[in-house]
Design a protein around this motif. Structure first.
Motif: not given
Length: 147
Positions: A1-12, A42-50, A104-110
């Motif tokens: 999986m690929r993810a681009l993270l942006q630290r935000v003050s707010r997002a919508s 997806a589980d590994r990526l979510a744990a790493r991001i957290a 499926h993987l997007y929903e699982h990741f979220a």
């Protein structure tokens, strides 16, 4: 999986003018499932991001995670993160997961981000979304589970 993270003050995120997700301080996570990815990926990526320490502490150093700060996450599906620009002028997306697997993987990741204890909002898979954000820092981090 690929993810681009942006630290935000707010997002919508909105679809057809209706806001689907809205967060204050935290992370905007653009995510793409790739061919061969699994729920375990997806589980590994979510744990790493957290646990990723990209928020500042009292000394101004990036030493705190989204969990440490009590921040939220806005998770957006973005298959264009699979873009292959190595040939020609039009990107190819053949390495992205097929739509059903990607959804499926997007929903699982979220769900896994939320299971980490992070307040989570989402967009709509496959929709034309309008994403708004205020990048904090700016801090933008690229993660690829294949690396």
């Amino acid at each position: 999986m690929r993810a681009l993270l942006q630290r935000v003050s707010r997002a919508s995120v909105a679809v057809d003018g209706a806001v689907l997700g809205d967060i204050g301080p935290g992370l905007l996570i653009l995510v793409c499932a790739m061919q061969g990815d699994t729920e375990a990926t997806a589980d590994r990526l979510a744990a790493r991001i957290a646990k990723l320490r990209i928020f500042t502490d009292d000394a101004g150093k990036m030493n705190r995670s989204v969990l440490d700060t009590g921040g939220a996450a806005l998770v957006i599906s973005q298959f264009t993160l699979a873009a292959d620009t190595s040939r020609g002028n039009r990107p190819g997306f053949s390495t992205a997961a097929a739509p059903d697997a990607g959804r499926h993987l997007y929903e699982h990741f979220a769900g896994q981000i939320q299971a980490q204890g992070i307040a989570t909002a989402t967009g709509r898979f496959g929709a034309d979304m309008a994403v708004s954000l205020v990048n904090d820092g700016p801090v933008t981090i690229w993660l690829d589970t294949a690396d």
